[in-house]
Design a protein around this motif. Sequence first.
Motif, PDB file in Angstrom:
ATOM      1  N   ASP A 192       5.779  -8.761  73.552  1.00  0.00           N
ATOM      2  CA  ASP A 192       5.973  -9.557  72.347  1.00  0.00           C
ATOM      3  C   ASP A 192       7.450  -9.950  72.256  1.00  0.00           C
ATOM      4  OD1 ASP A 192       7.320  -7.281  71.443  1.00  0.00           O
ATOM      5  OD2 ASP A 192       5.748  -6.696  70.044  1.00  0.00           O
ATOM      6  N   TYR A 232       1.802 -24.320  70.406  1.00  0.00           N
ATOM      7  CA  TYR A 232       1.556 -24.056  71.816  1.00  0.00           C
ATOM      8  C   TYR A 232       0.296 -23.201  71.960  1.00  0.00           C
ATOM      9  CZ  TYR A 232       2.548 -23.521  76.740  1.00  0.00           C
ATOM     10  OH  TYR A 232       2.466 -23.598  78.105  1.00  0.00           O
ATOM     11  N   ARG A 286      -2.447 -20.561  72.636  1.00  0.00           N
ATOM     12  CA  ARG A 286      -2.425 -19.126  72.953  1.00  0.00           C
ATOM     13  C   ARG A 286      -3.866 -18.676  73.171  1.00  0.00           C
ATOM     14  NH1 ARG A 286       1.890 -20.501  69.915  1.00  0.00           N
ATOM     15  NH2 ARG A 286       3.822 -19.275  70.047  1.00  0.00           N
ATOM     16  N   THR A 287      -4.182 -18.320  74.420  1.00  0.00           N
ATOM     17  CA  THR A 287      -5.569 -18.046  74.814  1.00  0.00           C
ATOM     18  C   THR A 287      -5.600 -16.778  75.666  1.00  0.00           C
ATOM     19  OG1 THR A 287      -5.284 -19.522  76.724  1.00  0.00           O
ATOM     20  CG2 THR A 287      -6.210 -20.497  74.731  1.00  0.00           C
ATOM     21  N   LEU A 288      -5.127 -15.672  75.112  1.00  0.00           N
ATOM     22  CA  LEU A 288      -4.887 -14.479  75.911  1.00  0.00           C
ATOM     23  C   LEU A 288      -6.150 -13.955  76.594  1.00  0.00           C
ATOM     24  CD1 LEU A 288      -2.970 -12.345  76.954  1.00  0.00           C
ATOM     25  CD2 LEU A 288      -3.344 -11.050  74.837  1.00  0.00           C
ATOM     26  N   VAL A 297       4.986 -16.563  75.476  1.00  0.00           N
ATOM     27  CA  VAL A 297       5.421 -17.849  74.943  1.00  0.00           C
ATOM     28  C   VAL A 297       6.863 -17.662  74.470  1.00  0.00           C
ATOM     29  CG1 VAL A 297       4.970 -19.695  73.295  1.00  0.00           C
ATOM     30  CG2 VAL A 297       3.057 -18.419  74.274  1.00  0.00           C
ATOM     31  N   ASP A 349      -6.943 -16.120  79.417  1.00  0.00           N
ATOM     32  CA  ASP A 349      -5.895 -15.975  80.431  1.00  0.00           C
ATOM     33  C   ASP A 349      -6.119 -14.731  81.278  1.00  0.00           C
ATOM     34  OD1 ASP A 349      -4.715 -18.232  79.353  1.00  0.00           O
ATOM     35  OD2 ASP A 349      -3.178 -17.125  78.250  1.00  0.00           O
ATOM     36  N   GLY A 379       1.123 -18.487  79.416  1.00  0.00           N
ATOM     37  CA  GLY A 379      -0.280 -18.431  79.042  1.00  0.00           C
ATOM     38  C   GLY A 379      -0.914 -19.808  79.050  1.00  0.00           C
TER      39      GLY A 379
END
Length: 284
Positions: free
Chosen positions: A100, A77, A79-81, A63, A84, A37
């Motif tokens: 997950d 880290y 996380r920009t789903l 991730v 993305d 991601g």
Amino acid sequence: MTSTRAIRTVHSVAALRDQVRHWRTDGKRIALVPTMGALHAGHVALMDVARAKADRVIVSIFVNPTQFAPTEDLSRYPRTLDSDLDKADSAGVELAFVPDVAQMYPEGFCTTISLAGPALGLETDFRPTHFAGVATVVAKLLIQALPDVALFGEKDYQQLQVIARMARDLDLPVDVVGVPTVREPDGLALSSRNVYLSREDRKAAPALHRALTAAAMRIGRDAITAPAIAEARAAITAAGFDLDYVEARHAETLAPISSSEEGPVRLLVAARIGSTRLIDNIPV
């Protein structure tokens, strides 16, 4: 808006395999782009190559906790789903696999891949468990999706060589393809971790690529690697980095190499500036 995306998102291995099975029935060639991601133009370049090499493209977004050491930045880290998925959709990707941790590592999971060859040294000297985590999750993704081709960026060059060797050694029916590094105009390799750079550190960061480029030019002229590596080490340190390594390695095996007469050369570097660890590499 999420509702306008053409891309389909699945969260289970069963749903992934069901879609792949339908594509296979229709005779489609399938590409996989594994990611964690925080997608940027470098990832989009992978998707573009995937589209050219296959009829259908899958992007995985996961991730992977097993490739982070306890002291590393798993919790930080990015996380920009939603972003993305927008980028993957705009790139024409048909399917996003977004599992997950429980899906990838169910209760009782205890299997990892043991590595040697290109996994020895460089990153392993500083992150000894990293490639075992990378190889295990990538092997799982390749087995789960069974793509014809899988795309990986050359920025993580040692990772690329480890995965290619693993696929050959385990007879995985996939073509592992490396895609050239995408860079900022000043030479900085695109990375999801670049967002951690302060303004001052960002100004200094291109010194990595400049040092590698100068070293590659000297090796191209003189063949011997040691003087060029010494100059690169001094330049990187002078730019404010804490250097982990800068080395000349055989481009295919990643064995240490002292002259370009011994085979194709790849220069690889890892260094920290501020709180951010950057890696880069270029061919000679």
